[in-house]
Design an enzyme around this catalytic site. Structure first.
Site, PDB file in Angstrom:
ATOM      1  N   GLU A 123       0.886  -1.168   0.000  1.00  0.00           N
ATOM      2  CA  GLU A 123       0.000   0.000   0.000  1.00  0.00           C
ATOM      3  C   GLU A 123       0.923   1.217   0.000  1.00  0.00           C
ATOM      4  OE1 GLU A 123      -2.576   0.602   3.403  1.00  0.00           O
ATOM      5  OE2 GLU A 123      -4.124   1.419   2.103  1.00  0.00           O
ATOM      6  N   ALA A 134      -2.504   8.022   6.274  1.00  0.00           N
ATOM      7  CA  ALA A 134      -1.391   7.869   7.218  1.00  0.00           C
ATOM      8  C   ALA A 134      -0.129   7.374   6.519  1.00  0.00           C
ATOM      9  CB  ALA A 134      -1.806   6.922   8.333  1.00  0.00           C
ATOM     10  N   HIS A 135       0.166   7.979   5.371  1.00  0.00           N
ATOM     11  CA  HIS A 135       1.415   7.639   4.656  1.00  0.00           C
ATOM     12  C   HIS A 135       2.294   8.888   4.611  1.00  0.00           C
ATOM     13  CE1 HIS A 135       0.166   3.665   2.891  1.00  0.00           C
ATOM     14  NE2 HIS A 135      -0.999   4.148   3.287  1.00  0.00           N
ATOM     15  N   ASN A 213     -12.856   5.433   1.915  1.00  0.00           N
ATOM     16  CA  ASN A 213     -11.767   6.050   2.668  1.00  0.00           C
ATOM     17  C   ASN A 213     -10.593   6.360   1.750  1.00  0.00           C
ATOM     18  OD1 ASN A 213     -12.985   3.906   5.043  1.00  0.00           O
ATOM     19  ND2 ASN A 213     -12.673   6.058   5.561  1.00  0.00           N
ATOM     20  N   ARG A 221     -22.397  15.818  -9.211  1.00  0.00           N
ATOM     21  CA  ARG A 221     -21.861  16.281 -10.499  1.00  0.00           C
ATOM     22  C   ARG A 221     -20.493  15.693 -10.774  1.00  0.00           C
ATOM     23  NH1 ARG A 221     -23.805  21.209  -8.548  1.00  0.00           N
ATOM     24  NH2 ARG A 221     -25.834  21.703  -9.447  1.00  0.00           N
ATOM     25  N   GLY A 243     -17.226   0.457  12.241  1.00  0.00           N
ATOM     26  CA  GLY A 243     -18.086   1.490  12.821  1.00  0.00           C
ATOM     27  C   GLY A 243     -17.425   2.852  12.907  1.00  0.00           C
ATOM     28  N   ASP A 268      -7.585  -3.652   7.609  1.00  0.00           N
ATOM     29  CA  ASP A 268      -6.635  -2.536   7.536  1.00  0.00           C
ATOM     30  C   ASP A 268      -6.028  -2.310   8.926  1.00  0.00           C
ATOM     31  OD1 ASP A 268      -5.137  -0.532   6.351  1.00  0.00           O
ATOM     32  OD2 ASP A 268      -6.708   0.979   6.452  1.00  0.00           O
ATOM     33  N   ILE A 302      -7.302   9.325  10.378  1.00  0.00           N
ATOM     34  CA  ILE A 302      -7.470   7.928  10.794  1.00  0.00           C
ATOM     35  C   ILE A 302      -6.279   7.145  10.240  1.00  0.00           C
ATOM     36  CG2 ILE A 302      -8.895   5.869  10.665  1.00  0.00           C
ATOM     37  CD1 ILE A 302     -11.314   7.451  10.371  1.00  0.00           C
ATOM     38  N   ALA A 303      -5.666   6.333  11.069  1.00  0.00           N
ATOM     39  CA  ALA A 303      -4.428   5.632  10.690  1.00  0.00           C
ATOM     40  C   ALA A 303      -4.627   4.139  10.838  1.00  0.00           C
ATOM     41  CB  ALA A 303      -3.271   6.125  11.550  1.00  0.00           C
TER      42      ALA A 303
HETATM   43 ZN   LIG Z   1      -3.972  -0.088   4.723  1.00  0.00          ZN
END
Ligand SMILES: [Zn+2]
Length: 381
Positions: A123, A134-135, A213, A221, A243, A268, A302-303
């Site tokens: 990834e 989170a990269h 995500n 549009r 969630g 993930d 979010i990581a």
């Molecule tokens: Zn990932």
């Protein structure tokens, strides 16, 4: 025969449907058709027996990182997810220096050869700075097919998937290269338009990395990647059912639109999965985990998640109220098919590996068997 195990009385989920009061027979680590009359029987009445879970996008767990942990730590992470029902896991890396990732691919390929993991998912680093999540931004690069090729070579046939932003220069050529090598080209961490996404699917991309995500939202549009990925029969969409990453209504929309054969539940997960709150690292970035939610210390993105697939299954059954057969496809059969391992795992059919999960009537995991041996839970008499 000591070699046989018979699991009896459970509701068994087969590709053809649910069998009440079913029997699963295990012999020599595989699902068997028949057992001798004196084989030991484990009574599982009131329980479900479902295929072992297959997680095609997972960065670690049990306090260990698949990107940076030692071999022992990686195995600890694999074991942590096994205890939560994931009997087949692909190790996902996060963005790093090319040399580091190539070296890492070599180490992980040895674990794949031993059967501990089902291969490697890269990834990044070929993702969009606009949707980096989170990269590390300074390590991102355009997807040059020659560099993609380097990673595939380093993984010695064990690269299973590469997540890339296909709209970047070199993106479509990289997708073609991956498809030619039988490696999944996954569209993700992308800022692509609808039209650019259609072009990537036409070039051979078959997976949407954690749909919704790290990609533009659905606009009326500018429908962006989400509409293109959901509508195309050639694409399987990954969903993180914790969630936090997805509102239940978004999950339901995706599940209903793609249908049960085109969804893969993934975790993930990062190091904190099955471990606890605290401060961790995702590649070079610091991550704080509070109440099970992982966020970058800087910026608050979010990581990854702290999800395990047993929790994703239970949420799907009890909160999303999806049919159990559909959940089983999303958590086992579909990812197994994509990864090319469905002849061995992903369903409870004779000849396949005896990888299975026992759930109680409320869908809480109570046992895991991998290759015919109990990892946890009920032991036969
Ligand atoms: Zn990932």
């Amino acid at each position: 025969m000591a070699d046989h195990k018979v699991l009896a009385g459970a509701r068994v989920v087969l590709p053809t449907g649910i069998v009440d009061n079913g029997r699963v027979i295990v012999e020599g680590g595989r699902i068997a058709g028949h057992a001798p009359a004196d084989a030991p029987v484990t009574d599982l009445s009131g329980h479900w027996v479902v295929p072992g879970f297959v997680d095609m996008h997972n960065h670690g767990g049990g306090g260990a990182s698949f990107t940076s942990g030692t071999v022992e730590e990686v195995l600890k992470g694999v074991h942590t997810h096994r205890l939560h029902g994931t009997t087949t896991v692909v190790a996902s890396t996060v963005t790093g220096e090319m040399d580091f990732l190539a070296h890492r691919a070599g180490e992980l390929s040895e674990l794949a050869e031993q059967g501990d993991i089902a291969g490697v998912h890269f990834e990044g680093p070929f993702i969009s700075p606009c949707r980096k999540g989170a990269h590390s931004e300074d390590l991102l690069r355009d997807p040059d097919p020659a560099e993609v090729r380097k990673l595939l070579d380093a993984a010695r046939g064990h690269a299973r998937m590469v997540t890339l932003a296909t709209e970047l220069p070199g993106g479509l050529d990289s997708v073609r290269l991956l498809a030619e090598h039988g490696v999944i080209a996954a569209i993700g961490h992308t800022d692509a338009t609808y039209e650019q996404t259609v072009a990537a699917i036409d070039a051979g991309a078959t997976v949407a990395t954690h749909l919704f995500n790290a990609m533009p939202a659905l606009g009326h549009r500018a429908p962006g990647p989400i509409a293109a990925l959901l509508e195309d029969e050639r694409v399987t969409v990954e969903l993180i059912n914790d969630g936090t990453h997805l509102h239940p209504a978004a999950l339901e929309l995706a599940f209903r639109h793609a249908g049960p054969d085109r969804v893969a539940f993934i975790t993930d997960a990062m190091d904190a999965a099955g471990f606890g709150d605290g401060v961790y690292h995702l590649g070079p970035l610091e991550v704080e985990v509070r109440e099970g939610v992982a966020r970058l210390a800087k910026g608050g993105s979010i990581a990854g998640s702290t999800l395990t697939l047993d929790t994703a299954f239970k949420r799907a059954a009890t909160i999303d109220r999806l049919p159990v057969e559909s959940i089983v496809r999303a958590v086992s059969a579909n990812p197994a098919k994509l990864l090319g391992v469905y002849d061995e795992v992903g369903s409870l059919e004779p000849g396949k590996r005896a990888d299975l999960v026992v759930l109680d009537a409320g869908f809480t995991l109570v046992g895991v068997m991998r290759r015919g041996e109990w990892v946890s839970g009920p032991r036969s008499g």
